[in-house]
Design a protein around this motif. Structure first.
Motif, PDB file in Angstrom:
ATOM      1  N   ILE A  30      36.233  30.985  28.182  1.00  0.00           N
ATOM      2  CA  ILE A  30      36.980  31.602  29.281  1.00  0.00           C
ATOM      3  C   ILE A  30      36.098  31.596  30.525  1.00  0.00           C
ATOM      4  O   ILE A  30      34.926  31.990  30.470  1.00  0.00           O
ATOM      5  CB  ILE A  30      37.398  33.048  28.937  1.00  0.00           C
ATOM      6  CG1 ILE A  30      38.362  33.051  27.725  1.00  0.00           C
ATOM      7  CG2 ILE A  30      38.069  33.715  30.141  1.00  0.00           C
ATOM      8  CD1 ILE A  30      38.732  34.457  27.243  1.00  0.00           C
ATOM      9  N   VAL A  31      36.650  31.114  31.618  1.00  0.00           N
ATOM     10  CA  VAL A  31      35.956  31.156  32.904  1.00  0.00           C
ATOM     11  C   VAL A  31      36.788  32.026  33.844  1.00  0.00           C
ATOM     12  O   VAL A  31      38.016  31.878  33.928  1.00  0.00           O
ATOM     13  CB  VAL A  31      35.786  29.744  33.499  1.00  0.00           C
ATOM     14  CG1 VAL A  31      35.277  29.816  34.938  1.00  0.00           C
ATOM     15  CG2 VAL A  31      34.827  28.918  32.649  1.00  0.00           C
ATOM     16  N   ILE A  32      36.116  32.957  34.520  1.00  0.00           N
ATOM     17  CA  ILE A  32      36.784  33.787  35.526  1.00  0.00           C
ATOM     18  C   ILE A  32      36.197  33.407  36.877  1.00  0.00           C
ATOM     19  O   ILE A  32      34.981  33.440  37.067  1.00  0.00           O
ATOM     20  CB  ILE A  32      36.526  35.292  35.282  1.00  0.00           C
ATOM     21  CG1 ILE A  32      36.993  35.714  33.885  1.00  0.00           C
ATOM     22  CG2 ILE A  32      37.212  36.124  36.365  1.00  0.00           C
ATOM     23  CD1 ILE A  32      36.542  37.128  33.505  1.00  0.00           C
ATOM     24  N   SER A  33      37.042  33.032  37.821  1.00  0.00           N
ATOM     25  CA  SER A  33      36.513  32.782  39.159  1.00  0.00           C
ATOM     26  C   SER A  33      37.426  33.392  40.213  1.00  0.00           C
ATOM     27  O   SER A  33      38.450  33.996  39.900  1.00  0.00           O
ATOM     28  CB  SER A  33      36.324  31.282  39.402  1.00  0.00           C
ATOM     29  OG  SER A  33      35.553  31.091  40.587  1.00  0.00           O
ATOM     30  N   SER A  34      37.009  33.203  41.447  1.00  0.00           N
ATOM     31  CA  SER A  34      37.777  33.728  42.566  1.00  0.00           C
ATOM     32  C   SER A  34      37.527  32.796  43.745  1.00  0.00           C
ATOM     33  O   SER A  34      36.997  31.706  43.575  1.00  0.00           O
ATOM     34  CB  SER A  34      37.376  35.160  42.860  1.00  0.00           C
ATOM     35  OG  SER A  34      38.230  35.689  43.851  1.00  0.00           O
ATOM     36  N   HIS A  35      37.899  33.245  44.943  1.00  0.00           N
ATOM     37  CA  HIS A  35      37.799  32.328  46.073  1.00  0.00           C
ATOM     38  C   HIS A  35      36.360  32.167  46.547  1.00  0.00           C
ATOM     39  O   HIS A  35      35.500  33.019  46.332  1.00  0.00           O
ATOM     40  CB  HIS A  35      38.702  32.761  47.223  1.00  0.00           C
ATOM     41  CG  HIS A  35      38.492  34.166  47.709  1.00  0.00           C
ATOM     42  ND1 HIS A  35      37.463  34.526  48.542  1.00  0.00           N
ATOM     43  CD2 HIS A  35      39.191  35.291  47.480  1.00  0.00           C
ATOM     44  CE1 HIS A  35      37.553  35.812  48.817  1.00  0.00           C
ATOM     45  NE2 HIS A  35      38.580  36.312  48.179  1.00  0.00           N
ATOM     46  N   ILE A  36      36.119  31.029  47.217  1.00  0.00           N
ATOM     47  CA  ILE A  36      34.814  30.797  47.805  1.00  0.00           C
ATOM     48  C   ILE A  36      34.542  31.900  48.832  1.00  0.00           C
ATOM     49  O   ILE A  36      35.482  32.498  49.370  1.00  0.00           O
ATOM     50  CB  ILE A  36      34.727  29.397  48.451  1.00  0.00           C
ATOM     51  CG1 ILE A  36      35.944  29.144  49.347  1.00  0.00           C
ATOM     52  CG2 ILE A  36      34.637  28.315  47.395  1.00  0.00           C
ATOM     53  CD1 ILE A  36      35.902  27.809  50.064  1.00  0.00           C
ATOM     54  N   LEU A  43      35.023  39.624  44.052  1.00  0.00           N
ATOM     55  CA  LEU A  43      33.893  39.890  43.162  1.00  0.00           C
ATOM     56  C   LEU A  43      34.176  41.076  42.237  1.00  0.00           C
ATOM     57  O   LEU A  43      33.910  41.018  41.031  1.00  0.00           O
ATOM     58  CB  LEU A  43      32.626  40.155  43.981  1.00  0.00           C
ATOM     59  CG  LEU A  43      31.365  40.362  43.145  1.00  0.00           C
ATOM     60  CD1 LEU A  43      30.928  39.055  42.499  1.00  0.00           C
ATOM     61  CD2 LEU A  43      30.240  40.936  43.994  1.00  0.00           C
ATOM     62  N   GLY A  44      34.728  42.154  42.806  1.00  0.00           N
ATOM     63  CA  GLY A  44      35.012  43.349  42.007  1.00  0.00           C
ATOM     64  C   GLY A  44      36.006  43.064  40.889  1.00  0.00           C
ATOM     65  O   GLY A  44      35.812  43.488  39.742  1.00  0.00           O
ATOM     66  N   SER A  45      37.061  42.327  41.207  1.00  0.00           N
ATOM     67  CA  SER A  45      38.058  41.990  40.189  1.00  0.00           C
ATOM     68  C   SER A  45      37.443  41.149  39.084  1.00  0.00           C
ATOM     69  O   SER A  45      37.696  41.370  37.896  1.00  0.00           O
ATOM     70  CB  SER A  45      39.227  41.221  40.836  1.00  0.00           C
ATOM     71  OG  SER A  45      39.919  42.041  41.752  1.00  0.00           O
ATOM     72  N   ALA A  46      36.628  40.166  39.479  1.00  0.00           N
ATOM     73  CA  ALA A  46      36.017  39.275  38.486  1.00  0.00           C
ATOM     74  C   ALA A  46      35.033  40.035  37.598  1.00  0.00           C
ATOM     75  O   ALA A  46      35.015  39.862  36.374  1.00  0.00           O
ATOM     76  CB  ALA A  46      35.323  38.109  39.186  1.00  0.00           C
TER      77      ALA A  46
END
Ligand SMILES: [Mn+2]
Length: 338
Positions: A30-36, A43-46
């Motif tokens: 599983i990879v969790i990412s967000s926007h650049i 960051l908090g959500s991830a």
């Protein structure tokens, strides 16, 4: 939601349940990412979702780089460098990211399955499951609900990054996206153990050189369209001179937006061969419309774009896009030039 959604029954609850089931039963990585350029919500959500999944015995990879002012949230080994490849059978969870090309550190097409969780109106629903809730002030609110559906016991370490996302996306509960429900989420997270005064204080800390940079940025403030537009910039030359700490500049635009009479605040940050544009608006002027004309996106009152070219090129472009939007909203005449 936190209390009543243990047995979800509405569409939102059903979507959360589907995501939780997929996370619980996924056999691969599983990879969790967000926007650049992750902000507090990204960051908090991830971090919160990673910690919840770690509590369930999984080990998600999060290829994000925390900006200096948010690095206090991160524990050792929680974040990873960008991934050039994904393992086979990889589930990608993309948070707070409207388009797949904005996802940080992930070769998107190599994911076997994609879960897209976001609150941006402009989200293109690119996931195999896409849960887009534009009524939420922050993606972190959806993560709060997801963690509850995952039935992970709440701790301060889960609650603090979630509240960080809500605080940063609402400007500490000052923006128009702050609803009674937002405050209920916050109240619940504080009950779950967040040290609220300490967190809000800590989120405002900046490296001393930030204030040196701020003094220079404020010296560039200009007022256009009879004061309807407030604009400031940070040049590449000045960034070189001040060092990387000057880059924690996300809130410069949030300061200049308080010039009395201003409907649009614009901050330009010049990079190597490109310029980042941050726009904040009020009274029905759309930051999103302005930034979409420049290839960017965001929300009604807060949006951004990254354009090729130097500062003066970006400045011209954003002034023209702003002029069109001010004319469209009846605040300026087509002949007004700025
Ligand atoms: Mn967000």
């Amino acid at each position: 939601m936190i209390e009543r959604e243990k047995t979800p029954s509405d569409d939102y609850g059903i979507a959360l349940r589907a995501i939780a089931d997929k996370l619980d039963h996924w056999p691969g990585d599983i990879v969790i990412s967000s926007h650049i350029d992750p902000d507090g919500d990204a960051l908090g959500s991830a971090l919160a979702l990673r910690r919840a999944l770690v509590a369930k015995g999984k080990l998600p990879v999060v290829p994000l780089e925390a900006p200096d002012y948010l690095s206090f949230l991160v524990k050792p080994n929680e974040l990873s460098p960008p991934l050039s490849h994904l393992p086979n059978r990889c589930l990608l969870i993309s948070l707070d990211t409207a388009e797949e090309k904005r996802i940080s550190g992930v070769p998107f097409t190599e994911a076997e399955s994609v879960i897209n969780i976001d609150h941006h109106l402009s989200n293109t629903a690119y996931g195999d499951i896409s849960l887009i809730r534009i009524d939420k002030a922050a993606t972190a609110e959806i993560i709060v609900d997801l963690i509850s559906v995952l039935e992970v016991p709440w701790t301060e370490e889960l609650a603090t990054p979630c509240l960080t996302g809500i605080l940063t996306d609402t400007g500490n509960f000052r923006y128009s996206n702050t609803t009674p429900e937002t405050l209920r989420y916050a109240a619940t997270l504080i009950e779950l153990g967040v040290d609220f005064a300490r967190l809000t204080d800590r989120l405002q800390w900046r490296h001393p050189s930030y204030f040196t940079a701020l003094s220079k940025v404020l010296s560039t403030v200009e007022f256009l369209f009879d004061g309807l537009v407030t604009m400031a910039h940070l040049s590449q030359d000045l960034r070189n001179e001040l060092g990387e700490m000057a880059d924690d500049s996300e809130d410069y635009v949030g300061l200049i937006r308080y010039a009395e009479g201003s409907k649009v605040a614009i901050f330009l940050k010049e990079g190597e061969g490109h310029t980042k544009i941050s726009v904040r608006t009020r009274d029905g002027v759309s930051a999103q419309t302005i930034c979409q004309q420049l290839g960017g996106g965001g929300h009604l009152a807060a949006a951004g774009a990254k354009v090729d070219g130097d500062l003066s090129h970006a400045r011209q472009g954003v002034i023209e896009a702003t002029r069109l939007e001010l004319v469209h909203r009846g605040y300026a005449k087509p002949t007004d030039l700025g």
